[in-house]
Scaffold this active site. Structure first.
Site, PDB file in Angstrom:
ATOM      1  N   ARG A  87       0.835  -1.208   0.000  1.00  0.00           N
ATOM      2  CA  ARG A  87       0.000   0.000   0.000  1.00  0.00           C
ATOM      3  C   ARG A  87       0.872   1.261   0.000  1.00  0.00           C
ATOM      4  NH1 ARG A  87      -3.217   2.529   4.554  1.00  0.00           N
ATOM      5  NH2 ARG A  87      -4.825   3.772   3.514  1.00  0.00           N
ATOM      6  N   HIS A  91       0.711   4.165  -2.843  1.00  0.00           N
ATOM      7  CA  HIS A  91       0.410   5.552  -2.484  1.00  0.00           C
ATOM      8  C   HIS A  91       1.552   6.489  -2.870  1.00  0.00           C
ATOM      9  CE1 HIS A  91      -3.176   5.156   0.470  1.00  0.00           C
ATOM     10  NE2 HIS A  91      -3.216   4.197  -0.446  1.00  0.00           N
ATOM     11  N   ASN A 119      -3.431   8.704   4.139  1.00  0.00           N
ATOM     12  CA  ASN A 119      -2.223   7.976   4.554  1.00  0.00           C
ATOM     13  C   ASN A 119      -2.091   7.825   6.064  1.00  0.00           C
ATOM     14  OD1 ASN A 119      -1.345   7.608   1.918  1.00  0.00           O
ATOM     15  ND2 ASN A 119      -0.133   9.484   1.898  1.00  0.00           N
ATOM     16  N   HIS A 216      -5.878  -5.570  -3.064  1.00  0.00           N
ATOM     17  CA  HIS A 216      -6.740  -5.536  -1.890  1.00  0.00           C
ATOM     18  C   HIS A 216      -6.948  -6.920  -1.291  1.00  0.00           C
ATOM     19  CE1 HIS A 216      -8.700  -1.450  -3.163  1.00  0.00           C
ATOM     20  NE2 HIS A 216      -7.552  -1.288  -2.527  1.00  0.00           N
TER      21      HIS A 216
END
Length: 344
Positions: A87, A91, A119, A216
């Site tokens: 993740r 990001h 975040n 995910h």
């Protein structure tokens, strides 16, 4: 043509996995969007150096193994580390390219990306810090934090039972990190058109959208990311009609209407520490947390890919690895940081 684009194209022919390329039928509007996004990617890529598989062959030949060992050591103590690293890399790449700007600390009046609302739940930064320290001990001032993060994300997936791939290297670290820019990250409430726009602006196709959202399969989500689907959805429905009623009921018990604990939430699928294709099966069953994931069934092309990935883990993992290389090759940055948390 930008040299980094040429080298990246060559690298995609050399990777261990085969890219599953399908040309979608798209409208003239989407063609225009792709044209504009290619300009954006050209400008981002031109800010960094060309990527290469053997970038550190002479200057830091052991960088891959050093990072792999650091990730493995952390994962043995905390099974949540792989999801966190994957993740974190995603990001990072969506804001200013893969330049490790997500690792920078806030300073003075500047609030950095890691402190932006999307975040707030990022963690495991210490893994990158530890890897960087060991890399610096072996070859000081050579390897960027951005490359270490890209390698760590790859290892996180591989250690979780997913695919591995050769990571092109040569990224530079950015000097700018702004919390205000985290609004550019895809939201868990996005519909299919918003997903298409967000990813296309970074040179990513709808095939990439479906494959990358498959990430995910790892991790956990707080109630705040899906609360709107299980209560007061709209004037007509209390619960999002695209969600299976029994699944919504189970989520309502996890996320009470009042006095919701700050860390309340649930895992993304039934096997949150294993990289598999379970999440796509759950999309077909209408039992996923994010409306952005459920939205993949709202367009014929993405629905077909969801069905394809749900029926074959091998097909999904090949597509995921190819899309990760494509995502992580969006470069930007100006330096090789000595400390991943601060600019030189």
């Amino acid at each position: 043509m930008n040299p980094s684009k040429i080298e990246t194209s060559e690298l995609l022919c050399k990777i261990k996995v085969e890219s599953q390329v399908r040309l979608p039928s798209i409208s003239m509007v989407f063609v225009a969007a792709l044209f504009l996004s290619s300009i954006v990617i050209f400008l981002i890529s031109s800010a960094g150096n060309a990527l290469s598989l053997n970038y550190y062959e002479k200057t830091c030949p052991d960088v891959d193994s050093i990072v792999t060992n650091a990730v493995n050591k952390a994962m043995m103590k905390d099974r949540k580390v792989p999801a966190a690293l994957l993740r974190m890399h995603f990001h990072d790449c969506f804001i200013r390219g893969c330049d490790a700007s997500v690792l920078l600390n806030s300073k003075g009046n500047n609030k950095a990306e890691k402190d932006g609302p999307p975040n707030a739940s990022l963690h495991a930064f210490y893994v990158i810090d530890n890897a960087k320290k060991e890399v610096e001990d072996s070859c000081p001032g050579v390897v960027s934090c951005a490359d270490i993060l890209a390698l760590a994300a790859r290892d996180a997936v591989a250690f979780s039972g997913g695919p591995t791939w050769d990571v092109p290297k040569g990224r530079k670290d950015g000097r700018t990190s702004k919390a205000s820019e985290t609004t550019q990250l895809p939201s868990p409430t996005f519909n299919i058109y918003q997903l298409q726009q967000s990813f296309s602006q970074r040179g990513l196709s709808m095939d990439d959208v479906v494959a990358l959202l498959g990430g995910h399969t790892l991790g956990f989500s707080h109630c705040s990311s899906f609360q709107s689907r299980i209560r007061n959805f709209n004037a007509t429905h209390d619960i999002d009609p695209s969600m299976h009623p029994s699944f919504a009921a189970s989520l309502r018990s996890v996320c009470p209407k009042t006095n919701m604990a700050k860390n309340a939430g649930t895992t993304m699928d039934h096997s949150p520490t294993t990289f598999d294709n379970t999440y796509f099966k759950l999309i077909l069953q209408k039992k996923v947390l994010f409306s952005s994931d459920q939205a993949l069934l709202s367009a014929p092309k993405t629905r077909d890919l969801v069905t394809k990935f749900a029926s074959s883990k091998a097909t999904f993992t090949k597509a995921f690895a190819s899309s990760m290389i494509k995502l992580s090759s969006i470069t930007g940055g100006q330096e090789v940081r000595k400390d991943c948390r601060v600019v030189n």
